[in-house]
Design a protein around this motif. Structure first.
Motif, PDB file in Angstrom:
ATOM      1  N   GLU A   1       0.687  -6.358  -1.132  1.00 25.47           N
ATOM      2  CA  GLU A   1      -0.582  -5.647  -0.999  1.00 25.47           C
ATOM      3  C   GLU A   1      -1.409  -6.138   0.179  1.00 25.47           C
ATOM      4  OE1 GLU A   1      -2.170  -8.466  -4.656  1.00 25.47           O
ATOM      5  OE2 GLU A   1      -2.239  -6.290  -4.827  1.00 25.47           O
ATOM      6  N   TYR A   2      -0.974  -7.237   0.820  1.00 23.78           N
ATOM      7  CA  TYR A   2      -1.670  -7.751   1.997  1.00 23.78           C
ATOM      8  C   TYR A   2      -0.886  -7.489   3.289  1.00 23.78           C
ATOM      9  CZ  TYR A   2      -4.356 -10.100  -1.602  1.00 23.78           C
ATOM     10  OH  TYR A   2      -5.124 -10.365  -2.709  1.00 23.78           O
ATOM     11  N   LEU A   3       0.118  -6.628   3.219  1.00 20.97           N
ATOM     12  CA  LEU A   3       0.956  -6.223   4.355  1.00 20.97           C
ATOM     13  C   LEU A   3       1.904  -7.321   4.820  1.00 20.97           C
ATOM     14  CD1 LEU A   3       0.588  -3.282   5.240  1.00 20.97           C
ATOM     15  CD2 LEU A   3      -1.575  -4.209   4.423  1.00 20.97           C
ATOM     16  N   GLN A   4       2.076  -8.373   4.003  1.00 20.98           N
ATOM     17  CA  GLN A   4       3.043  -9.419   4.325  1.00 20.98           C
ATOM     18  C   GLN A   4       4.447  -8.977   3.912  1.00 20.98           C
ATOM     19  OE1 GLN A   4       1.069 -12.531   2.016  1.00 20.98           O
ATOM     20  NE2 GLN A   4       0.943 -13.785   3.867  1.00 20.98           N
ATOM     21  N   THR A   5       5.427  -9.323   4.756  1.00 15.39           N
ATOM     22  CA  THR A   5       6.820  -9.091   4.417  1.00 15.39           C
ATOM     23  C   THR A   5       7.320 -10.271   3.583  1.00 15.39           C
ATOM     24  OG1 THR A   5       7.698 -10.236   6.355  1.00 15.39           O
ATOM     25  CG2 THR A   5       7.066  -7.918   6.643  1.00 15.39           C
ATOM     26  N   SER A   6       8.626 -10.356   3.395  1.00 21.64           N
ATOM     27  CA  SER A   6       9.196 -11.489   2.663  1.00 21.64           C
ATOM     28  C   SER A   6       9.075 -12.787   3.457  1.00 21.64           C
ATOM     29  CB  SER A   6      10.665 -11.214   2.321  1.00 21.64           C
ATOM     30  OG  SER A   6      11.396 -10.840   3.473  1.00 21.64           O
ATOM     31  N   ASP A   7       8.701 -12.713   4.720  1.00 22.13           N
ATOM     32  CA  ASP A   7       8.355 -13.879   5.537  1.00 22.13           C
ATOM     33  C   ASP A   7       6.847 -13.850   5.731  1.00 22.13           C
ATOM     34  OD1 ASP A   7       7.642 -15.424   7.891  1.00 22.13           O
ATOM     35  OD2 ASP A   7       9.773 -15.520   8.382  1.00 22.13           O
ATOM     36  N   LYS A   8       6.149 -14.884   5.299  1.00 25.48           N
ATOM     37  CA  LYS A   8       4.685 -14.862   5.279  1.00 25.48           C
ATOM     38  C   LYS A   8       4.057 -14.758   6.665  1.00 25.48           C
ATOM     39  CE  LYS A   8       4.252 -19.946   5.200  1.00 25.48           C
ATOM     40  NZ  LYS A   8       3.732 -20.038   6.572  1.00 25.48           N
ATOM     41  N   ASP A   9       4.816 -15.094   7.717  1.00 25.49           N
ATOM     42  CA  ASP A   9       4.276 -15.032   9.076  1.00 25.49           C
ATOM     43  C   ASP A   9       4.620 -13.723   9.792  1.00 25.49           C
ATOM     44  OD1 ASP A   9       3.021 -17.528   9.016  1.00 25.49           O
ATOM     45  OD2 ASP A   9       4.922 -18.541   9.431  1.00 25.49           O
ATOM     46  N   ILE A  10       5.289 -12.826   9.093  1.00 26.38           N
ATOM     47  CA  ILE A  10       5.620 -11.514   9.657  1.00 26.38           C
ATOM     48  C   ILE A  10       4.985 -10.443   8.781  1.00 26.38           C
ATOM     49  CG2 ILE A  10       7.438  -9.908  10.335  1.00 26.38           C
ATOM     50  CD1 ILE A  10       9.312 -12.247  10.700  1.00 26.38           C
TER      51      ILE A  10
ATOM     52  N   HIS B   1      -5.332   2.227   8.915  1.00 23.50           N
ATOM     53  CA  HIS B   1      -5.929   1.365   7.894  1.00 23.50           C
ATOM     54  C   HIS B   1      -5.071   0.122   7.654  1.00 23.50           C
ATOM     55  CE1 HIS B   1      -8.261   0.223   4.437  1.00 23.50           C
ATOM     56  NE2 HIS B   1      -7.243   0.375   3.604  1.00 23.50           N
ATOM     57  N   GLN B   2      -3.762   0.303   7.633  1.00 21.41           N
ATOM     58  CA  GLN B   2      -2.865  -0.827   7.412  1.00 21.41           C
ATOM     59  C   GLN B   2      -2.935  -1.836   8.557  1.00 21.41           C
ATOM     60  OE1 GLN B   2       1.173   0.431   6.275  1.00 21.41           O
ATOM     61  NE2 GLN B   2       0.261   2.325   5.507  1.00 21.41           N
ATOM     62  N   GLY B   3      -3.070  -1.345   9.786  1.00 24.20           N
ATOM     63  CA  GLY B   3      -3.220  -2.260  10.915  1.00 24.20           C
ATOM     64  C   GLY B   3      -4.452  -3.126  10.768  1.00 24.20           C
ATOM     65  N   LYS B   4      -5.536  -2.526  10.302  1.00 21.39           N
ATOM     66  CA  LYS B   4      -6.770  -3.284  10.064  1.00 21.39           C
ATOM     67  C   LYS B   4      -6.552  -4.363   9.010  1.00 21.39           C
ATOM     68  CE  LYS B   4     -11.440  -2.723   8.194  1.00 21.39           C
ATOM     69  NZ  LYS B   4     -12.463  -1.764   7.697  1.00 21.39           N
ATOM     70  N   LEU B   5      -5.901  -3.994   7.902  1.00 23.89           N
ATOM     71  CA  LEU B   5      -5.694  -4.961   6.821  1.00 23.89           C
ATOM     72  C   LEU B   5      -4.758  -6.092   7.263  1.00 23.89           C
ATOM     73  CD1 LEU B   5      -5.363  -2.646   3.694  1.00 23.89           C
ATOM     74  CD2 LEU B   5      -7.393  -3.786   4.579  1.00 23.89           C
TER      75      LEU B   5
ATOM     76  N   HIS C   1      -4.420  -3.810  -0.090  1.00 25.26           N
ATOM     77  CA  HIS C   1      -4.138  -2.454   0.344  1.00 25.26           C
ATOM     78  C   HIS C   1      -4.053  -1.533  -0.865  1.00 25.26           C
ATOM     79  CE1 HIS C   1      -1.274   0.848   1.524  1.00 25.26           C
ATOM     80  NE2 HIS C   1      -2.176   0.939   2.470  1.00 25.26           N
ATOM     81  N   THR C   2      -4.810  -0.461  -0.821  1.00 22.52           N
ATOM     82  CA  THR C   2      -4.706   0.585  -1.846  1.00 22.52           C
ATOM     83  C   THR C   2      -4.359   1.876  -1.140  1.00 22.52           C
ATOM     84  OG1 THR C   2      -7.080   1.018  -1.684  1.00 22.52           O
ATOM     85  CG2 THR C   2      -6.348  -0.520  -3.401  1.00 22.52           C
ATOM     86  N   LEU C   3      -3.469   2.648  -1.734  1.00 20.18           N
ATOM     87  CA  LEU C   3      -3.018   3.875  -1.099  1.00 20.18           C
ATOM     88  C   LEU C   3      -4.089   4.961  -1.233  1.00 20.18           C
ATOM     89  CD1 LEU C   3       0.666   3.904  -2.364  1.00 20.18           C
ATOM     90  CD2 LEU C   3      -0.093   3.506  -0.020  1.00 20.18           C
ATOM     91  N   PRO C   4      -4.623   5.455  -0.116  1.00 18.76           N
ATOM     92  CA  PRO C   4      -5.614   6.518  -0.197  1.00 18.76           C
ATOM     93  C   PRO C   4      -4.943   7.833  -0.569  1.00 18.76           C
ATOM     94  CG  PRO C   4      -5.007   6.126   2.074  1.00 18.76           C
ATOM     95  CD  PRO C   4      -4.294   5.086   1.258  1.00 18.76           C
ATOM     96  N   PRO C   5      -5.720   8.810  -1.022  1.00 18.22           N
ATOM     97  CA  PRO C   5      -5.117  10.115  -1.302  1.00 18.22           C
ATOM     98  C   PRO C   5      -4.448  10.676  -0.046  1.00 18.22           C
ATOM     99  CG  PRO C   5      -7.370  10.021  -2.155  1.00 18.22           C
ATOM    100  CD  PRO C   5      -7.167   8.791  -1.308  1.00 18.22           C
ATOM    101  N   TYR C   6      -3.244  11.201  -0.227  1.00 16.94           N
ATOM    102  CA  TYR C   6      -2.540  11.839   0.900  1.00 16.94           C
ATOM    103  C   TYR C   6      -3.341  13.066   1.311  1.00 16.94           C
ATOM    104  CZ  TYR C   6       1.272  14.059   3.518  1.00 16.94           C
ATOM    105  OH  TYR C   6       2.031  14.634   4.503  1.00 16.94           O
ATOM    106  N   ARG C   7      -3.596  13.194   2.616  1.00 12.66           N
ATOM    107  CA  ARG C   7      -4.265  14.401   3.081  1.00 12.66           C
ATOM    108  C   ARG C   7      -3.637  14.846   4.392  1.00 12.66           C
ATOM    109  NH1 ARG C   7      -7.225  10.082   4.531  1.00 12.66           N
ATOM    110  NH2 ARG C   7      -8.447  10.086   6.458  1.00 12.66           N
ATOM    111  N   LEU C   8      -3.473  16.151   4.509  1.00 13.63           N
ATOM    112  CA  LEU C   8      -2.876  16.739   5.695  1.00 13.63           C
ATOM    113  C   LEU C   8      -3.789  17.835   6.207  1.00 13.63           C
ATOM    114  CD1 LEU C   8       0.027  17.510   7.320  1.00 13.63           C
ATOM    115  CD2 LEU C   8      -0.382  19.520   5.912  1.00 13.63           C
ATOM    116  N   LYS C   9      -3.965  17.867   7.527  1.00 16.45           N
ATOM    117  CA  LYS C   9      -4.672  18.966   8.165  1.00 16.45           C
ATOM    118  C   LYS C   9      -3.788  19.491   9.295  1.00 16.45           C
ATOM    119  CE  LYS C   9      -8.153  16.229   8.952  1.00 16.45           C
ATOM    120  NZ  LYS C   9      -9.429  15.668   9.466  1.00 16.45           N
ATOM    121  N   THR C  10      -3.605  20.801   9.343  1.00 19.52           N
ATOM    122  CA  THR C  10      -2.817  21.379  10.415  1.00 19.52           C
ATOM    123  C   THR C  10      -3.300  22.796  10.697  1.00 19.52           C
ATOM    124  OG1 THR C  10      -0.551  21.796  11.195  1.00 19.52           O
ATOM    125  CG2 THR C  10      -1.008  22.310   8.888  1.00 19.52           C
TER     126      THR C  10
END
Length: 407
Positions: free
Chosen positions: A262-271, A294-298, A310-319
């Motif tokens: 939920e903090y965008l960490q992979t199985s390696d804490k430094d990646i 948003h994920q880049g910010k977190l 990290h919480t998943l926001p509602p999916y939204r599409l505009k086209t």
């Protein structure tokens, strides 16, 4: 070989990487960042690319920031491709032979077009539209071609069909579902879209798979629902797959994408991983511009020791396609028989609002563009039905100052 040292390296010049760097700087981090970008132009807004096939575009047109921004923010932007990540030694190696060491590493390598296996065709005969290189190739190699077969029924396929029709091309769209965009809209709205596509000359085939194509001279042919179809170009819009090769080489946990907590960490804490390449709880890979941002910010806040979940926001599409503005928000949450669906039409505006226990759970509409930001707010805040009717009435109020204040 000696490595060039950096405290922070980001691989992949996506909006996730730019948001990552922006957040570092907004929080007074001044350490030099290495941003490794494998394409031939400044980092750009990928979502703009296939929407502007009609007029074409130059390399700088959709850039997220200009060159001065990188210099001002102490970023070394290099155009190279990373070919290996050694997590144990904490170094990355590039195609040009350079080696860079890191303390923290962000993988924001995005996704690539799925090119389906089609009997009778080589992969290089099938075009994608996932990135600028893909669309440049379509524009450069297919400018004199007239008949296009698009395989797939998602957003990219419909947007690409719209652009090709605007260019005066003949378009055939073949998808596995009953309707294009079936995962994003209910049938009453999709009927409007399909009618518009037919009016514009798109030939639609639903519930089909394109498994075999025969080449004849400079063109192709296949059979769909008993009809022989001839065309000059094949474009696959069959989805995208996360670019996980570097994560696999680094020994990270990978499933559909690079598995992150939920903090965008992979199985390696430094990646860390963010954007279209990251896989979240329940196996979700978002594939969304605003979500990647948003994920880049977190991820940056994690590096700074200020972690936010990290919480998943509602999916939204505009086209905007075939003279329609289409919006889909959180439609994946709809449960038939549980949600109360309220269908409304006024003029060319059609919408369906979904409620659970009097709270807005999802919203889809056509042609109410000026109030799109208000629909988004209503979804995020889960307005009750009375507030929706007050702030988003049909017909719309003549003056709508509330929505304008959100712009």
């Amino acid at each position: 070989m000696n490595s060039i040292e950096y405290q922070i390296i980001a691989i992949g010049a996506s909006i996730a990487s730019i948001s990552f760097i922006r957040t570092l700087r907004e929080n007074n981090n001044v350490e030099k960042v290495l941003l490794v970008h494998g394409e031939d132009r400044l980092p750009y807004k990928r979502t703009k690319i296939n929407k502007h096939m009609v007029r074409g575009f130059d390399k700088e047109e959709f850039r997220i920031a200009d060159e001065l921004w990188y210099a001002d923010n102490n970023v070394d932007l290099i155009y190279d491709r990373v070919i290996n990540v050694d997590a144990e030694e904490k170094v990355v190696s590039t195609k040009s032979g350079k080696v860079y060491s890191y303390n923290k590493l962000l993988l924001a390598t995005g996704a690539a077009s799925v090119i389906p296996k089609v009997l009778g065709l080589d992969n290089d005969e099938i075009h994608g539209v996932q990135n600028a290189h893909d669309v440049d190739r379509v524009l450069d190699t297919c400018s004199e071609k007239q008949r296009f077969l698009i395989v797939g029924g998602g957003v990219e396929s419909v947007e690409t069909a719209d652009q090709l029709i605007r260019k005066g091309k003949q378009v055939i769209l073949a998808g596995r579902t009953k309707f294009p965009l079936q995962k994003l809209f209910p049938e009453n709205l999709l009927t409007v879209l399909v009618n518009k596509m037919h009016q514009k000359g798109v030939k639609l085939f639903s519930g089909v798979s394109v498994n075999h194509i025969k080449k004849q001279g400079d063109s192709y042919m296949t059979s769909l629902q008993g009809e022989t179809i001839e065309f000059d170009v094949v474009i696959a819009c069959a989805g995208a797959v996360p670019n996980t090769e570097l994560a696999i080489k680094a020994g990270l946990k990978v499933e559909r994408g690079i598995v992150v907590n939920e903090y965008l960490q992979t199985s390696d804490k430094d990646i860390l991983a963010a954007g279209d390449v990251a896989q979240h709880a329940r196996g979700i890979v978002t594939g969304l511009w605003h979500s990647a941002e948003h994920q880049g910010k977190l991820a940056a806040l994690n590096v700074l020791g200020k972690p936010q979940k990290h919480t998943l926001p509602p999916y939204r599409l505009k086209t905007e396609v075939f003279d329609l503005f289409m919006f889909s928000g959180a439609y994946e949450n709809v449960m038939p028989g549980v949600d109360e669906a309220v269908e409304e039409t006024y003029g060319d505006i059609c919408r369906t609002m979904y409620y659970v226990e009097d709270r807005l759970n999802a919203a889809v509409f056509i042609n109410d563009k000026d109030r799109a930001k208000v629909y988004q707010q209503a979804l995020f805040e889960r307005w009750n039905k009375d507030m929706v009717n007050e702030q988003l009435p049909l017909p719309p109020k003549m003056s709508f100052a509330f929505g304008a204040s959100l712009a």
